[in-house]
Design an enzyme around this catalytic site. Structure first.
Site, short mmCIF file in Angstrom:
data_model
loop_
_atom_site.label_atom_id
_atom_site.label_comp_id
_atom_site.label_asym_id
_atom_site.label_seq_id
_atom_site.Cartn_x
_atom_site.Cartn_y
_atom_site.Cartn_z
N PHE A 66 -17.08 7.75 2.55
CA PHE A 66 -16.13 8.45 3.67
C PHE A 66 -15.05 7.58 4.06
O PHE A 66 -15.79 6.33 4.53
CB PHE A 66 -16.93 9.39 4.49
CG PHE A 66 -18.07 10.36 3.61
CD1 PHE A 66 -17.60 11.57 3.47
CD2 PHE A 66 -19.23 9.97 3.59
CE1 PHE A 66 -18.34 12.46 3.15
CE2 PHE A 66 -20.21 10.86 3.27
CZ PHE A 66 -19.66 12.32 2.95
N VAL A 92 -18.52 3.07 4.10
CA VAL A 92 -17.10 3.50 4.85
C VAL A 92 -15.97 2.84 4.11
O VAL A 92 -16.01 1.82 4.03
CB VAL A 92 -17.44 2.90 6.29
CG1 VAL A 92 -16.11 3.29 7.15
CG2 VAL A 92 -18.52 3.55 7.05
N LYS A 93 -15.06 3.93 3.95
CA LYS A 93 -14.03 3.37 3.09
C LYS A 93 -12.93 2.83 4.14
O LYS A 93 -12.68 3.69 5.33
CB LYS A 93 -13.15 4.47 2.17
CG LYS A 93 -14.07 4.88 1.28
CD LYS A 93 -13.44 5.89 0.29
CE LYS A 93 -12.37 5.32 -0.43
NZ LYS A 93 -11.88 6.38 -1.59
N ILE A 94 -12.49 1.75 4.15
CA ILE A 94 -11.51 1.10 4.95
C ILE A 94 -10.33 0.58 3.89
O ILE A 94 -10.20 0.00 3.02
CB ILE A 94 -11.79 -0.37 5.55
CG1 ILE A 94 -13.11 0.22 6.46
CG2 ILE A 94 -10.82 -0.98 6.56
CD1 ILE A 94 -12.87 0.76 7.78
#
Length: 238
Positions: A66, A92-94
């Site tokens: 996400f 976690v998508k950065i």
């Protein structure tokens, strides 16, 4: 040609349609899932947190990514830490930069070494790959998403660059390379051939898996029949 089950590359389903995700969850060859704000918007999702929790309740045992959606690094960090708290299987998508082109490297390094599983996304040039590998090396498990499909859209052959990216990632054994934004089913086999760890594939492309190994003469005949049928149904005359 290898069957899907014989591939070394892991196939992650890319989408935000929950019924479609659950259907693919039943397929043993789907090893994980990715989403992004664009896919979620197209799917009509209004409650980000609610959608994510629904997905995680239904899919508790495969990696799911996400993405943060702030453009400011301090707020990205707050969002990242909340998203990471939702479940053990969350990545976690950065984005590799913010919209001003400022590198997210410092944030990536801080989060990775704080134990947050990351999926650093939207990379294209190899310079970005090298930078992010340096940031996640020795940290928590991480994925590095190189957008090979967008690379191909510019006229650049992504295969040699993705093969080089595989080599670069050897410096960070905790990180896996994702072949992101594939444009056709063939990309799965190209990713497998160069030793890429993961490929994210949209639901539409995954539907083409039924064509694997199809006899080309038979497929040619089916194509001819399709043209003939469509012309007849359209009522064309000359």
């Amino acid at each position: 040609m290898k069957s899907v089950e014989q591939l070394s590359v892991k196939i992650f389903a890319d989408g935000a349609d929950l019924p479609g995700m659950l259907q693919l969850y039943r397929k043993s060859y789907i090893k994980g899932f990715t989403t992004n704000p664009t896919l979620m918007r197209k799917a009509g999702i209004a409650d980000y947190r609610g959608f994510a929790r629904e997905v995680l309740a239904a899919i508790p045992d495969r990696p799911i990514s996400f993405e943060v959606f702030s453009d400011e690094f301090c707020e990205m960090e707050r969002q990242a830490r909340e998203i990471a708290s939702w479940a053990e299987n969350v990545y976690v998508k950065i984005p590799v930069t913010n919209t001003r082109g400022e590198s997210a490297g410092a944030l990536v390094k801080r989060l990775s070494h704080a134990g947050v599983k990351l999926n650093v996304t939207a990379l294209l040039p190899l310079e970005q790959v090298r930078e992010i590998v340096d940031c996640v090396g020795g940290g928590a498990p991480a994925c590095i998403s190189v957008f090979a499909g967008r690379m191909a859209d510019t006229g650049v052959d992504p295969v040699p660059m993705m093969a080089e990216a595989v080599k670069i990632l050897r410096a960070a054994p905790n990180a896996e390379l994702i072949w992101a934004s594939p444009r056709e089913l063939l990309n799965i086999f190209q990713a497998d051939a160069i030793g890429c760890h993961i490929i994210t594939v949209t639901h539409d492309i995954l539907k083409k898996l039924s064509l694997l190994g199809r006899d080309l003469h038979e497929y040619s005949l089916d194509t001819v029949k399709m043209f003939h049928t469509d012309a007849a149904q359209a009522g064309f005359t000359l």
